[in-house]
Design an enzyme around this catalytic site. Sequence first.
Site, mmCIF file in Angstrom:
data_model
loop_
_atom_site.group_PDB
_atom_site.id
_atom_site.type_symbol
_atom_site.label_atom_id
_atom_site.label_comp_id
_atom_site.label_asym_id
_atom_site.label_seq_id
_atom_site.Cartn_x
_atom_site.Cartn_y
_atom_site.Cartn_z
ATOM 1 N N THR A 8 15.501 33.156 0.629
ATOM 2 C CA THR A 8 16.424 32.506 1.561
ATOM 3 C C THR A 8 17.259 33.514 2.348
ATOM 4 O O THR A 8 17.465 33.359 3.551
ATOM 5 C CB THR A 8 17.391 31.605 0.759
ATOM 6 O OG1 THR A 8 16.603 30.851 -0.142
ATOM 7 C CG2 THR A 8 18.157 30.666 1.655
ATOM 8 N N ILE A 9 17.724 34.548 1.629
ATOM 9 C CA ILE A 9 18.591 35.511 2.312
ATOM 10 C C ILE A 9 17.794 36.325 3.312
ATOM 11 O O ILE A 9 18.227 36.572 4.437
ATOM 12 C CB ILE A 9 19.314 36.404 1.289
ATOM 13 C CG1 ILE A 9 20.235 35.503 0.459
ATOM 14 C CG2 ILE A 9 20.109 37.495 1.974
ATOM 15 C CD1 ILE A 9 20.970 36.159 -0.641
ATOM 16 N N ASP A 56 55.809 14.080 25.775
ATOM 17 C CA ASP A 56 56.741 12.994 25.503
ATOM 18 C C ASP A 56 57.005 12.835 24.021
ATOM 19 O O ASP A 56 56.573 13.644 23.208
ATOM 20 C CB ASP A 56 56.318 11.688 26.184
ATOM 21 C CG ASP A 56 54.867 11.384 25.945
ATOM 22 O OD1 ASP A 56 54.458 11.476 24.774
ATOM 23 O OD2 ASP A 56 54.155 11.081 26.924
ATOM 24 N N LYS A 97 59.680 8.855 26.847
ATOM 25 C CA LYS A 97 60.227 7.529 27.105
ATOM 26 C C LYS A 97 60.583 6.905 25.781
ATOM 27 O O LYS A 97 59.840 7.012 24.820
ATOM 28 C CB LYS A 97 59.174 6.657 27.787
ATOM 29 C CG LYS A 97 58.923 7.059 29.205
ATOM 30 C CD LYS A 97 57.762 6.293 29.754
ATOM 31 C CE LYS A 97 56.625 7.224 30.054
ATOM 32 N NZ LYS A 97 55.365 6.632 30.289
ATOM 33 N N GLY A 126 48.140 10.609 20.840
ATOM 34 C CA GLY A 126 46.895 9.846 20.682
ATOM 35 C C GLY A 126 45.876 10.204 21.735
ATOM 36 O O GLY A 126 45.620 11.367 22.007
ATOM 37 N N MET A 145 52.610 -0.554 19.753
ATOM 38 C CA MET A 145 53.941 -0.938 20.258
ATOM 39 C C MET A 145 54.318 -2.342 19.787
ATOM 40 O O MET A 145 54.881 -3.120 20.537
ATOM 41 C CB MET A 145 53.944 -0.886 21.803
ATOM 42 C CG MET A 145 53.651 0.503 22.331
ATOM 43 S SD MET A 145 53.287 0.527 24.090
ATOM 44 C CE MET A 145 51.565 0.096 24.132
HETATM 45 N N1 SAH Z 1 47.955 6.886 23.642
HETATM 46 C C1 SAH Z 1 48.449 6.585 22.317
HETATM 47 C C2 SAH Z 1 49.227 5.289 22.278
HETATM 48 C C3 SAH Z 1 50.469 5.292 23.097
HETATM 49 S S1 SAH Z 1 51.342 3.799 22.975
HETATM 50 C C4 SAH Z 1 47.290 6.545 21.334
HETATM 51 O O1 SAH Z 1 46.124 6.560 21.734
HETATM 52 O O2 SAH Z 1 47.543 6.541 20.127
HETATM 53 C C5 SAH Z 1 52.519 4.180 21.745
HETATM 54 C C6 SAH Z 1 52.218 3.438 20.457
HETATM 55 O O3 SAH Z 1 51.189 4.108 19.747
HETATM 56 C C7 SAH Z 1 53.365 3.414 19.497
HETATM 57 O O4 SAH Z 1 54.294 2.395 19.817
HETATM 58 C C8 SAH Z 1 52.655 3.112 18.209
HETATM 59 O O5 SAH Z 1 52.312 1.758 18.122
HETATM 60 C C9 SAH Z 1 51.369 3.873 18.368
HETATM 61 N N2 SAH Z 1 51.415 5.184 17.671
HETATM 62 C C10 SAH Z 1 51.228 6.382 18.225
HETATM 63 N N3 SAH Z 1 51.297 7.360 17.305
HETATM 64 C C11 SAH Z 1 51.521 6.745 16.127
HETATM 65 C C12 SAH Z 1 51.686 7.204 14.795
HETATM 66 N N4 SAH Z 1 51.637 8.500 14.469
HETATM 67 N N5 SAH Z 1 51.907 6.286 13.829
HETATM 68 C C13 SAH Z 1 51.960 4.978 14.126
HETATM 69 N N6 SAH Z 1 51.820 4.496 15.365
HETATM 70 C C14 SAH Z 1 51.592 5.360 16.366
#
Ligand code: SAH
Length: 459
Positions: free
Chosen positions: A22-23, A248, A270, A302, A383
Amino acid sequence: MDYFPLFFDLKQKPCLIVGGGTIATRKARLLVKAHAKVFVVAPEIEQELQALVTKSGGNFLFEEYREEHLQQKVLVISATDKRALNEQVAGDCGKRNLPVNVVDSPDLCTVITPAIVDRDPLIVAISSGGEAPVLARHVRTKLESSFPGTYGELAKLASEFREQVKNAFADGEMRRRFWESVINGEIAEKVFSRNLPQARTLLQKKLDEKNTKTEGEVYLVGAGPGDPDLLTFKALRLMQQAEVVLYDRLVSEPILEMVRRDADRIYVGKKRSDHAVPQTQINQLLLELAQQGKRVLRLKGGDPFIFGRGGEEIDLLAANNIPFQVVPGITAASGCAAYAGIPLTHRDYSHSVRFITGHLKEGKVNFNWQEFVEDKQTLVFYMGLMGLEQICQKLVEYGKPGDTGAALIERGTLPEQVVHRAELQSLPQLIASREVHAPTLLIIGDVVKLSEKLNWFKK
Ligand code: SAH
């Protein structure tokens, strides 16, 4: 320095491997990549190794090693597990001043092989002088993640234009500046996203204009739900390249730490009712910074295209011909679900999943609730904290069983993560009795019930 680093041109050069396992095969693969002619001698030789040898134009012999096998070779690798044989090979090579590498025996080697990051024609070699190979491999892994897989294409493009650029810029300093602006800007990014024809066109244009400026560009990058380990390689690379970052509230501190140190930071966060910087202003700011020639990172929690207003932010850029790219991130639903042990789909419990915004409009959440109460689906509300009570009530009212699993995940994937688990009918009460911190994600469906068993991250 115990070893002198150099790169060896082995094209069509005869190299011998002693050993057929193998090696030996692993070593042969590398030699074939370097276009060497590979010869193997061993009583037994693996099939793959035989094929490699044939492909390379060399040959293999099913016999014990003898000194005469060394004739005409320029490099020898001894890959057997017999110490005495390895010593014999090393000794014979020593007499002939023939470079020899004995696998796993640095004391018998005159040459050692480094760990490599292969972005042909760009090769990065890392060595610990045989002292700490695991450490060398660790460094290699780090480097692997900082060069995109297509980095070699950039080197090829540079080589294609090398002469032309040399003729266009007699001055070495100007030439360097030109190449830097290519490597650090839109052209390189086009190569990395596998758009070679466009990269070529842009490079030609830049050359015709003798333009050595770096063009402005915007990177709309998803930073994932919070755990920095969930960043993509591409996100990390662009984070370390940008000169200014707009971020943000959802972007966690450890992630911000990974942005290039000297980048300007602009907070445009925000809060629920308090819009720090209105969206139109953010869009405008991105445009202006890019027009100033800056590489601008718009870092979002996210995924930028999931409740992230990513589409709006790039709209103005597209209209103004500003180059931009979008890097997906792990969305809160995936991150929170994984770290809470809730499979979003499951053959027995859920065949689909919906991502829904639970954001209140004039104090209300308005949906076609009928669709949401159908069996075997998972609902994920982003949210949704303010509207939690209404959401749960409406679902029960429209016929979702009150004992459906429901969880509110607080600060998912972060060390502070808390999973509040209940049934649909009792979740609002549970949450009212607890102190809950944003951000939170609401998951409803019977898959939630699995989390008791599958929660690996935190109880
Ligand atoms: N673009 C982001 C969502 C933005 S909206 C994504 O794809 O995840 C913002 C919402 O995302 C928050 O109000 C919450 O509901 C959720 N969120 C984002 N990060 C989170 C985390 N670490 N734990 C729980 N909820 C999260």
